[in-house]
Design a protein around this motif. Structure first.
Motif, PDB file in Angstrom:
ATOM      1  N   VAL A   1       0.689  -1.231  -0.167  1.00 45.42           N
ATOM      2  CA  VAL A   1      -0.049   0.040  -0.193  1.00 45.42           C
ATOM      3  C   VAL A   1       0.773   1.273  -0.129  1.00 45.42           C
ATOM      4  N   GLY A   2       1.898   1.124   0.611  1.00 55.72           N
ATOM      5  CA  GLY A   2       3.018   2.458   0.765  1.00 55.72           C
ATOM      6  C   GLY A   2       3.411   2.605  -0.587  1.00 55.72           C
ATOM      7  N   ILE A   3       3.950   1.680  -1.266  1.00 51.52           N
ATOM      8  CA  ILE A   3       4.634   1.687  -2.489  1.00 51.52           C
ATOM      9  C   ILE A   3       3.572   2.271  -3.488  1.00 51.52           C
ATOM     10  N   TYR A   4       2.316   1.692  -3.611  1.00 49.42           N
ATOM     11  CA  TYR A   4       1.434   2.184  -4.439  1.00 49.42           C
ATOM     12  C   TYR A   4       1.065   3.611  -4.279  1.00 49.42           C
ATOM     13  N   PHE A   5       0.886   4.052  -3.045  1.00 49.07           N
ATOM     14  CA  PHE A   5       0.604   5.594  -2.808  1.00 49.07           C
ATOM     15  C   PHE A   5       1.658   6.522  -3.131  1.00 49.07           C
ATOM     16  N   SER A   6       3.144   6.069  -2.988  1.00 51.24           N
ATOM     17  CA  SER A   6       4.301   6.880  -3.158  1.00 51.24           C
ATOM     18  C   SER A   6       4.222   6.927  -4.678  1.00 51.24           C
ATOM     19  N   MET A   7       4.005   5.812  -5.348  1.00 53.82           N
ATOM     20  CA  MET A   7       4.335   5.936  -7.006  1.00 53.82           C
ATOM     21  C   MET A   7       2.987   6.830  -7.539  1.00 53.82           C
ATOM     22  N   LYS A   8       1.899   6.649  -7.051  1.00 57.62           N
ATOM     23  CA  LYS A   8       0.795   7.500  -7.496  1.00 57.62           C
ATOM     24  C   LYS A   8       0.655   8.937  -7.125  1.00 57.62           C
ATOM     25  N   ALA A   9       1.532   9.339  -6.487  1.00 55.16           N
ATOM     26  CA  ALA A   9       1.634  10.904  -5.996  1.00 55.16           C
ATOM     27  C   ALA A   9       1.991  11.799  -7.068  1.00 55.16           C
ATOM     28  N   ASP A  10       3.153  11.373  -8.008  1.00 55.99           N
ATOM     29  CA  ASP A  10       3.791  12.557  -8.998  1.00 55.99           C
ATOM     30  C   ASP A  10       3.356  11.873 -10.496  1.00 55.99           C
ATOM     31  N   TRP A  11       2.857  12.261 -11.317  1.00 56.76           N
ATOM     32  CA  TRP A  11       2.733  11.875 -12.805  1.00 56.76           C
ATOM     33  C   TRP A  11       2.404  12.826 -13.656  1.00 56.76           C
ATOM     34  N   CYS A  12       2.902  12.635 -14.789  1.00 54.46           N
ATOM     35  CA  CYS A  12       2.723  13.944 -15.774  1.00 54.46           C
ATOM     36  C   CYS A  12       2.468  13.062 -17.011  1.00 54.46           C
ATOM     37  N   ALA A  13       1.837  13.987 -18.048  1.00 53.98           N
ATOM     38  CA  ALA A  13       1.452  13.178 -19.271  1.00 53.98           C
ATOM     39  C   ALA A  13       1.318  14.469 -20.218  1.00 53.98           C
ATOM     40  N   ALA A  14       1.378  14.267 -21.550  1.00 55.68           N
ATOM     41  CA  ALA A  14       1.208  15.319 -22.481  1.00 55.68           C
ATOM     42  C   ALA A  14       0.811  14.733 -23.940  1.00 55.68           C
ATOM     43  N   GLY A  15       0.161  15.706 -24.361  1.00 58.69           N
ATOM     44  CA  GLY A  15      -0.455  15.197 -25.943  1.00 58.69           C
ATOM     45  C   GLY A  15      -0.003  16.297 -26.935  1.00 58.69           C
ATOM     46  N   ALA A  16      -0.553  16.280 -27.949  1.00 57.08           N
ATOM     47  CA  ALA A  16       0.078  17.209 -28.953  1.00 57.08           C
ATOM     48  C   ALA A  16      -0.125  18.694 -28.648  1.00 57.08           C
ATOM     49  N   ASP A  17      -1.255  18.946 -27.878  1.00 53.02           N
ATOM     50  CA  ASP A  17      -1.621  20.410 -27.362  1.00 53.02           C
ATOM     51  C   ASP A  17      -2.283  20.540 -25.975  1.00 53.02           C
ATOM     52  N   TRP A  18      -1.636  19.747 -25.086  1.00 51.29           N
ATOM     53  CA  TRP A  18      -1.972  19.729 -23.922  1.00 51.29           C
ATOM     54  C   TRP A  18      -0.947  19.273 -22.867  1.00 51.29           C
ATOM     55  N   PHE A  19      -0.834  19.617 -21.546  1.00 47.95           N
ATOM     56  CA  PHE A  19       0.037  19.014 -20.839  1.00 47.95           C
ATOM     57  C   PHE A  19      -0.710  18.918 -19.368  1.00 47.95           C
ATOM     58  N   THR A  20      -0.552  17.802 -18.726  1.00 46.33           N
ATOM     59  CA  THR A  20      -1.240  17.397 -17.521  1.00 46.33           C
ATOM     60  C   THR A  20      -0.285  17.103 -16.302  1.00 46.33           C
TER      61      THR A  20
ATOM     62  N   ALA B   1      -3.204  22.172 -18.868  1.00 46.57           N
ATOM     63  CA  ALA B   1      -3.280  23.241 -19.405  1.00 46.57           C
ATOM     64  C   ALA B   1      -3.123  22.889 -21.110  1.00 46.57           C
ATOM     65  N   LYS B   2      -3.537  23.836 -21.893  1.00 44.91           N
ATOM     66  CA  LYS B   2      -3.057  23.885 -23.304  1.00 44.91           C
ATOM     67  C   LYS B   2      -1.827  24.654 -23.716  1.00 44.91           C
ATOM     68  N   THR B   3      -0.891  23.671 -24.199  1.00 45.26           N
ATOM     69  CA  THR B   3       0.458  24.234 -24.401  1.00 45.26           C
ATOM     70  C   THR B   3       0.416  25.329 -25.431  1.00 45.26           C
ATOM     71  N   TYR B   4      -0.390  25.237 -26.382  1.00 47.66           N
ATOM     72  CA  TYR B   4      -0.413  26.213 -27.419  1.00 47.66           C
ATOM     73  C   TYR B   4      -1.270  27.430 -27.258  1.00 47.66           C
ATOM     74  N   GLU B   5      -1.703  27.458 -26.052  1.00 45.35           N
ATOM     75  CA  GLU B   5      -2.388  28.591 -25.397  1.00 45.35           C
ATOM     76  C   GLU B   5      -2.090  29.169 -24.323  1.00 45.35           C
ATOM     77  N   LEU B   6      -0.646  28.744 -23.971  1.00 47.81           N
ATOM     78  CA  LEU B   6      -0.297  29.439 -22.597  1.00 47.81           C
ATOM     79  C   LEU B   6      -0.209  31.028 -22.578  1.00 47.81           C
ATOM     80  N   THR B   7      -0.652  31.473 -21.603  1.00 47.65           N
ATOM     81  CA  THR B   7      -0.357  33.095 -21.404  1.00 47.65           C
ATOM     82  C   THR B   7       0.693  33.391 -20.661  1.00 47.65           C
ATOM     83  N   GLU B   8       0.886  32.589 -19.687  1.00 46.01           N
ATOM     84  CA  GLU B   8       1.954  32.939 -18.373  1.00 46.01           C
ATOM     85  C   GLU B   8       2.813  31.497 -18.167  1.00 46.01           C
ATOM     86  N   ILE B   9       4.391  31.886 -18.373  1.00 43.24           N
ATOM     87  CA  ILE B   9       4.972  31.027 -17.522  1.00 43.24           C
ATOM     88  C   ILE B   9       5.831  31.406 -16.377  1.00 43.24           C
TER      89      ILE B   9
END
Length: 100
Positions: free
Chosen positions: A29-48, A54-62
């Motif tokens: 259970v501890g390993i499951y929740f520690s691995m679940k904590a941080d993840w990211c994904a990206a598509g052609a025009d979005w990042f999560t 957020a939509k990467t082609y429509e960024l207004t502030e970085i």
């Protein structure tokens, strides 16, 4: 847990007592929740990151900030969607950096 040698040869004893099962389940259970904590994904025009996107082609502030030994990237798109993600996590996923 343990290994015992007897007349019949080598005998392996694993999970014979209740606390060994409890320890294995708690560790899983501890390993499951520690691995679940941080993840990211990206598509052609979005990042999560986690539950934010957020939509990467429509960024207004970085923005970037250095907090507690980690650099964070703050992204905001035209629709107001915001992401704050640690830069080292984004850099580990090299295809995501190319999309930003």
């Amino acid at each position: 847990m343990g290994v015992a040698v007897s007349r019949g040869g080598l005998r392996c004893r694993v999970f014979e007592v209740w606390w060994e099962w409890l320890l294995a389940i708690a560790g899983g259970v501890g390993i499951y929740f520690s691995m679940k904590a941080d993840w990211c994904a990206a598509g052609a025009d979005w990042f999560t990151y986690q539950k934010s996107w957020a939509k990467t082609y429509e960024l207004t502030e970085i923005k970037t900030r250095y907090l507690g030994g980690t650099t964070y990237v703050y992204l905001t798109d035209a629709d107001g969607h915001k992401i704050d993600a640690p830069l080292n996590l984004i850099q580990k996923e090299s295809p995501h950096v190319d999309l930003l």
